[in-house]
Design a protein around this motif. Structure first.
Motif, mmCIF file in Angstrom:
data_model
loop_
_atom_site.group_PDB
_atom_site.id
_atom_site.type_symbol
_atom_site.label_atom_id
_atom_site.label_comp_id
_atom_site.label_asym_id
_atom_site.label_seq_id
_atom_site.Cartn_x
_atom_site.Cartn_y
_atom_site.Cartn_z
ATOM 1 N N UNK A 1 0.879 -1.197 -0.064
ATOM 2 C CA UNK A 1 -0.030 -0.056 0.099
ATOM 3 C C UNK A 1 0.994 1.203 -0.040
ATOM 4 N N UNK A 2 2.054 1.281 0.935
ATOM 5 C CA UNK A 2 2.843 2.539 0.948
ATOM 6 C C UNK A 2 3.504 2.828 -0.255
ATOM 7 N N UNK A 3 3.925 1.684 -1.099
ATOM 8 C CA UNK A 3 4.571 1.918 -2.284
ATOM 9 C C UNK A 3 3.929 2.156 -3.805
ATOM 10 N N UNK A 4 2.562 1.327 -3.856
ATOM 11 C CA UNK A 4 2.047 1.195 -5.076
ATOM 12 C C UNK A 4 0.236 1.686 -4.934
ATOM 13 N N UNK A 5 -0.238 1.575 -3.712
ATOM 14 C CA UNK A 5 -1.464 1.845 -3.327
ATOM 15 C C UNK A 5 -2.574 1.232 -4.384
ATOM 16 N N UNK A 6 -3.615 1.786 -4.759
ATOM 17 C CA UNK A 6 -4.680 1.182 -5.378
ATOM 18 C C UNK A 6 -4.185 1.307 -6.947
ATOM 19 N N UNK A 7 -3.477 2.164 -7.339
ATOM 20 C CA UNK A 7 -3.623 2.599 -8.644
ATOM 21 C C UNK A 7 -2.245 2.392 -9.670
ATOM 22 N N UNK A 8 -1.164 1.962 -8.892
ATOM 23 C CA UNK A 8 0.166 1.987 -9.523
ATOM 24 C C UNK A 8 0.529 0.503 -9.630
ATOM 25 N N UNK A 9 1.094 0.278 -10.930
ATOM 26 C CA UNK A 9 1.367 -1.103 -11.300
ATOM 27 C C UNK A 9 2.661 -1.374 -10.606
ATOM 28 N N UNK A 10 2.845 -2.625 -9.756
ATOM 29 C CA UNK A 10 4.092 -2.977 -8.869
ATOM 30 C C UNK A 10 5.379 -2.744 -10.172
#
Length: 291
Positions: free
Chosen positions: A139-148
């Motif tokens: 969650x801290x690095x990608x959240x809901x909207x960022x592709x890992x």
């Protein structure tokens, strides 16, 4: 910041490219780009046939019913991911790839490996995938909207130099694939090194320095050789790791080495002589470290 020249380490595409994310008003073309990025990351750059695509989750994502994180979850818990990385791989190969695919790094140590092994034993495959996607770290690095994306090559809180070197053993460049592109096959790459917290030589993957590192693989203990009986007058022995052995001269000439990388233990006073011999025989020195 990235450690070292990104172009030489083969990670410039990550160091110089912003993360792929959903933004308000994304076009159909942009959504398709995000979907392809999810497949590429979660499936380890392996080719996906049209018949293998997650059609229903794709449609839900395009309609806005699924976030990027939930689409990643759907692909990760799919039969496609399971058959490629869970059903056919040893447990610790599966776990190290999960860290790479979902958190963009390698396991930090034995305790992390044990924790995920316990989840597999007690709760099963789906819970193991959820454990990455529901973590605070995700969650801290990608959240809901960022592709890992791969983060392990960057200096960051909690990231050890050991973990940094381990990423380059798992990531072998844009032309490699976790399904077929690893010379280790389906065996774990990092298991013993994670347990012992042992760093590895950083070999540029394909896409880095031309000709370097694409064929690097772990060196079996039986392949180590000692040149010289002891430490010598200087009292030191050095470990030389060599990768990319090729045959000098004609293209079709066969190298005398069965493996593309070897390790030599050499007394200090013979370092220069050994250095010249290795390069004459077509080897590329990956590291020289004192024993």
């Amino acid at each position: 910041m990235a450690f070292g020249p990104a172009s030489q380490l083969g990670i410039e595409q990550f160091d110089q490219t912003p993360p792929v994310r959903v933004t308000p008003g994304c076009s159909a073309v942009e959504l398709e780009t995000i979907i392809r990025a999810v497949y590429r990351q979660v499936l380890g750059n392996a080719y996906v046939m049209e018949s293998e695509r997650a059609i229903v989750p794709e449609s839900q994502f395009k309609r806005g019913e699924l976030s990027v994180r939930e689409f990643v979850r759907a692909v990760g818990k799919s039969a496609l991911y399971s058959t490629r990385f869970f059903d056919t791989c040893p447990r610790y190969r599966f776990i190290e790839l999960n860290f790479k695919h979902f958190l963009g790094r390698t396991p930090n140590g034995l305790e992390e490996m044990r924790m995920h092994s316990t989840i597999l034993d007690n709760e099963g495959f789906a819970a193991e995938i959820d454990s990455y996607l529901d973590s605070d770290e995700y969650q801290n690095n990608y959240g809901e909207d960022i592709v890992p994306y791969y983060r392990g090559y960057k200096t960051q809180p909690g990231q050890t130099m050991v973990g940094f070197t381990h990423l380059f053993a798992l990531y072998r460049g844009a032309s490699s694939s976790d399904l077929k592109g690893s010379l280790s096959g389906k065996t774990p790459v990092l298991n013993k090194y994670v347990i012992q917290e042992t760093p590895l030589a950083v070999i540029p993957p394909s896409g880095g320095v031309p000709g370097d590192g694409w064929s690097f693989q772990d060196t079996a203990r039986g392949s180590r050789t000692r040149h010289g009986a002891g430490a010598g007058d200087e009292g030191k022995v050095f470990r030389i790791e060599v990768t990319g052995y090729s045959s000098p001269g004609k293209v079709n000439r066969v190298s005398k080495y069965r493996r593309s990388n070897k390790v030599f233990l050499v007394p200090y006073e013979k370092l220069s002589q050994e250095y010249q011999r290795i390069h004459k025989e077509g080897g590329v020195i990956a590291s020289i470290t004192p024993v």
